[in-house]
Design a protein around this motif. Structure first.
Motif, PDB file in Angstrom:
ATOM      1  N   UNK A 162      51.354  36.696  75.779  1.00 30.53           N
ATOM      2  CA  UNK A 162      51.259  36.733  77.256  1.00 30.53           C
ATOM      3  C   UNK A 162      49.841  36.412  77.724  1.00 30.53           C
ATOM      4  N   UNK A 163      48.882  36.702  76.876  1.00 25.90           N
ATOM      5  CA  UNK A 163      47.472  36.473  77.248  1.00 25.90           C
ATOM      6  C   UNK A 163      47.030  35.030  77.021  1.00 25.90           C
ATOM      7  N   UNK A 164      47.957  34.212  76.513  1.00 20.05           N
ATOM      8  CA  UNK A 164      47.600  32.802  76.290  1.00 20.05           C
ATOM      9  C   UNK A 164      48.151  31.915  77.403  1.00 20.05           C
ATOM     10  N   UNK A 165      48.969  32.493  78.274  1.00 19.90           N
ATOM     11  CA  UNK A 165      49.532  31.723  79.394  1.00 19.90           C
ATOM     12  C   UNK A 165      49.183  32.399  80.720  1.00 19.90           C
ATOM     13  N   UNK A 166      49.372  31.644  81.824  1.00 19.28           N
ATOM     14  CA  UNK A 166      49.117  32.196  83.159  1.00 19.28           C
ATOM     15  C   UNK A 166      50.077  33.352  83.426  1.00 19.28           C
ATOM     16  N   UNK A 167      49.661  34.428  84.017  1.00 14.42           N
ATOM     17  CA  UNK A 167      48.329  34.728  84.546  1.00 14.42           C
ATOM     18  C   UNK A 167      47.429  35.519  83.587  1.00 14.42           C
ATOM     19  N   UNK A 168      48.014  35.878  82.410  1.00 18.34           N
ATOM     20  CA  UNK A 168      47.263  36.708  81.463  1.00 18.34           C
ATOM     21  C   UNK A 168      45.986  36.042  80.976  1.00 18.34           C
ATOM     22  N   UNK A 169      46.054  34.705  80.854  1.00 14.72           N
ATOM     23  CA  UNK A 169      44.887  33.971  80.358  1.00 14.72           C
ATOM     24  C   UNK A 169      43.668  34.136  81.291  1.00 14.72           C
ATOM     25  N   UNK A 170      43.957  34.299  82.580  1.00 13.73           N
ATOM     26  CA  UNK A 170      42.879  34.459  83.570  1.00 13.73           C
ATOM     27  C   UNK A 170      42.241  35.846  83.430  1.00 13.73           C
ATOM     28  N   UNK A 171      43.098  36.877  83.412  1.00 13.21           N
ATOM     29  CA  UNK A 171      42.564  38.249  83.329  1.00 13.21           C
ATOM     30  C   UNK A 171      41.893  38.485  81.975  1.00 13.21           C
ATOM     31  N   UNK A 172      42.399  37.793  80.941  1.00 18.34           N
ATOM     32  CA  UNK A 172      41.765  37.935  79.621  1.00 18.34           C
ATOM     33  C   UNK A 172      40.367  37.310  79.664  1.00 18.34           C
ATOM     34  N   UNK A 173      40.267  36.174  80.348  1.00 19.56           N
ATOM     35  CA  UNK A 173      38.967  35.496  80.465  1.00 19.56           C
ATOM     36  C   UNK A 173      37.949  36.389  81.183  1.00 19.56           C
ATOM     37  N   UNK A 174      38.429  37.203  82.112  1.00 21.09           N
ATOM     38  CA  UNK A 174      37.537  38.123  82.836  1.00 21.09           C
ATOM     39  C   UNK A 174      37.337  39.442  82.075  1.00 21.09           C
ATOM     40  N   UNK A 175      37.941  39.547  80.902  1.00 13.73           N
ATOM     41  CA  UNK A 175      37.805  40.759  80.092  1.00 13.73           C
ATOM     42  C   UNK A 175      38.574  41.947  80.635  1.00 13.73           C
ATOM     43  N   UNK A 176      39.557  41.668  81.506  1.00 14.15           N
ATOM     44  CA  UNK A 176      40.320  42.759  82.116  1.00 14.15           C
ATOM     45  C   UNK A 176      41.492  43.189  81.240  1.00 14.15           C
ATOM     46  N   UNK A 177      42.011  42.263  80.445  1.00 13.56           N
ATOM     47  CA  UNK A 177      43.157  42.593  79.593  1.00 13.56           C
ATOM     48  C   UNK A 177      42.864  42.105  78.163  1.00 13.56           C
ATOM     49  N   UNK A 178      42.205  42.936  77.351  1.00 14.87           N
ATOM     50  CA  UNK A 178      41.887  42.500  75.980  1.00 14.87           C
ATOM     51  C   UNK A 178      43.146  42.411  75.121  1.00 14.87           C
ATOM     52  N   UNK A 179      43.075  41.579  74.098  1.00 13.90           N
ATOM     53  CA  UNK A 179      44.210  41.433  73.184  1.00 13.90           C
ATOM     54  C   UNK A 179      44.320  42.685  72.320  1.00 13.90           C
ATOM     55  N   UNK A 180      45.528  42.901  71.799  1.00 12.83           N
ATOM     56  CA  UNK A 180      45.736  44.061  70.913  1.00 12.83           C
ATOM     57  C   UNK A 180      45.486  43.643  69.464  1.00 12.83           C
ATOM     58  N   UNK A 181      45.042  44.589  68.649  1.00 17.45           N
ATOM     59  CA  UNK A 181      44.734  44.302  67.254  1.00 17.45           C
ATOM     60  C   UNK A 181      46.006  44.385  66.409  1.00 17.45           C
ATOM     61  N   UNK A 182      46.155  43.440  65.524  1.00 14.29           N
ATOM     62  CA  UNK A 182      47.296  43.455  64.611  1.00 14.29           C
ATOM     63  C   UNK A 182      46.982  44.323  63.403  1.00 14.29           C
ATOM     64  N   UNK A 183      48.009  44.966  62.839  1.00 18.66           N
ATOM     65  CA  UNK A 183      47.800  45.745  61.613  1.00 18.66           C
ATOM     66  C   UNK A 183      48.097  44.807  60.449  1.00 18.66           C
ATOM     67  N   UNK A 184      47.117  44.011  60.097  1.00 22.61           N
ATOM     68  CA  UNK A 184      47.274  43.039  59.017  1.00 22.61           C
ATOM     69  C   UNK A 184      45.890  42.656  58.492  1.00 22.61           C
ATOM     70  N   UNK A 185      45.916  41.880  57.462  1.00 26.61           N
ATOM     71  CA  UNK A 185      44.664  41.481  56.825  1.00 26.61           C
ATOM     72  C   UNK A 185      43.940  40.453  57.695  1.00 26.61           C
ATOM     73  N   UNK A 186      42.656  40.650  57.811  1.00 27.55           N
ATOM     74  CA  UNK A 186      41.854  39.700  58.597  1.00 27.55           C
ATOM     75  C   UNK A 186      41.033  38.878  57.621  1.00 27.55           C
ATOM     76  N   UNK A 187      40.985  37.569  57.887  1.00 25.50           N
ATOM     77  CA  UNK A 187      40.313  36.653  56.955  1.00 25.50           C
ATOM     78  C   UNK A 187      38.881  37.096  56.639  1.00 25.50           C
ATOM     79  N   UNK A 188      38.116  37.390  57.687  1.00 24.24           N
ATOM     80  CA  UNK A 188      36.711  37.783  57.449  1.00 24.24           C
ATOM     81  C   UNK A 188      36.526  39.254  57.797  1.00 24.24           C
TER      82      UNK A 188
END
Lengths: 188, 240
Positions: A162-188
């Motif tokens: 939802x944060x990659x499309x309108x309108x979530x992408x806008x609020x994410x850009x403003x830091x209002x709606x951060x993405x959630x962390x996945x419970x999985x292995x992270x490359x780095x």
């Protein structure tokens, strides 16, 4: 002020500002309303309890690991490499703050527990102890974590999409709606 | 002054308000939600535009001459202030006189806007008569609130009431003078028109008594009385 507010251009400007602020705050409020239950799923299961939450299963694993360390401590010498590895893995899981840290520490705990149990199998005196039962508990709780993680990660991906499309992408850009962390292995 | 119908500004603010309420009450995380909110705000705008009556306002016509425009604007501002004071006065005679003055003032400024060369006649009114009148009327309203203060108050009020008639007459006369100037211009133009008609040989034959001949009357499309002058007949003919 009354005259200023009566000016058509001023009215349009004020309305536009109200509209933009309403869009941003409305989208933030609306997305956070979806976000919060998903974030809570890590700690609380869908039924409102915590029996099927990842955090609960991880806590159980920390307890099982403690039991295994106690049992293994009786049969393995002080400073045993595998026992230290298991103790470290347990501590890392206890101290982990981020999802990826918890995930990595949990994997490490599984590997360390298996290694300790393999070593205990070769110790004659340990055969009568209940280390295999503890290992079984660790494996069972690990399966529970995997199952719960699948459900949790699916929900998180849905929200993050939802944060990659309108309108979530806008609020994410403003830091209002951060993405959630996945419970999985992270490359780095 | 020009009459202009102005849309109310309230529907514009209602659009903002509808977005604000929608964002607080309904979900707004999907493109569809935005479509609904847009449709809703559009409906609010059109419905409120239809329900709230349009306002008629009077806009000052600009002559393009800064001094004249300033003068006309000052005149209109004084007139508006006068109307405000009139609303506070209960004496019907006084309000009737003020109405006459504002009407004359309105016509004077309108004439000046149309014919900037007449604007000079507004100067003493804008600079002296209007400010003095406003001062007197403000004093009048103050005195009216303190009628129990004594005989001086009533005497001052009577004096102001008396002078209002004089000021009203000054406005009416000034307006008449402006019309007289216009009438003079019209007469000059009519004379010029007649001269051209005569010089082109298009004038109707005139009897020795200064009336139009019977033949001309019969030929004329418009019915005209035999006693009308040549000038009047010339104006009535179909000359463009």
């Amino acid at each position: 002020l009354k005259e200023v507010l009566r000016d058509r251009r001023m009215a349009l400007a004020i309305t536009l500002i109200i509209m933009i602020l309403s869009m941003l705050t409305g989208t933030e409020r609306s997305l956070n309303k979806i976000r919060q239950p998903i974030a809570d799923m890590f700690y609380t299961d869908m039924q409102g309890g915590n029996n099927y939450a990842i955090e609960h299963s991880l806590t159980k694993r920390i307890g099982h690991a403690a039991n295994l360390i106690t049992v293994a401590g009786k049969f393995l010498p002080d400073g045993d490499k595998n026992l230290i590895f298991l103790t470290d893995a347990r501590k890392e899981l206890t101290d982990a703050a981020y999802m990826y840290e918890k995930y990595a520490a949990n994997r490490k705990l599984t590997d360390a527990a298996v290694l300790v149990c393999i070593q205990l199998e070769s110790v004659e005196a340990a055969r009568d102890s209940d280390f295999m039962a503890i290992l079984a508990n660790l494996e069972e709780s690990d399966r529970a974590v995997s199952y719960e993680a699948d459900i949790y990660n699916e929900k998180v991906r849905g929200y993050n999409r939802r944060l990659t499309v309108f309108p979530g992408i806008i609020t994410k850009a403003f830091g209002m709606t951060p993405a959630l962390e996945l419970f999985e292995e992270v490359a780095n | 002054m020009k009459e202009v119908t102005e849309k109310s500004i309230i529907p514009v603010y209602l659009v903002g308000l509808s977005w604000l309420i929608y964002s607080l009450v309904f979900p707004l995380h999907d493109f569809r939600h935005y479509l609904i909110a847009t449709a809703l705000s559009a409906a609010v705008y059109f419905a409120s535009s239809a329900l709230i009556p349009k306002k008629t306002v009077y806009v000052t016509m600009k002559t393009g001459i800064a001094q004249v425009d300033e003068l006309v604007s000052a005149f209109l501002a004084h007139t508006a202030e006068l109307e405000k004071i009139a609303a506070l006065i209960t004496n019907e005679d006084i309000t009737a006189t003020i109405t006459k003055i504002t009407a004359a003032g309105g016509k004077m400024s309108a004439m000046a806007a149309k014919k900037p060369d007449l604007a000079g006649r507004l100067v003493p009114f804008a600079d002296y008569y209007f400010p003095t009148l406003l001062k007197l009327l403000n004093a009048y309203t103050e005195l009216s609130e303190n009628l129990n203060a004594g005989g001086n108050v009533a005497a001052s009020r009577d004096k102001i009431e008396g002078v209002l008639g004089t000021i009203s007459a000054a406005f009416t006369n000034a307006l008449n003078n402006m019309y007289a100037d216009t009438a003079l211009d019209i007469t000059a133009e009519i004379d010029a028109l007649n001269n051209i008609i005569v010089s082109e040989g298009l004038a109707a034959p005139v009897s020795a008594f200064g009336t139009v001949s019977e033949n001309t009357l019969e030929e004329s499309a418009a019915p005209a009385s035999a006693s009308e002058t040549v000038t009047e007949n010339s104006l009535r003919s179909d000359v463009p």
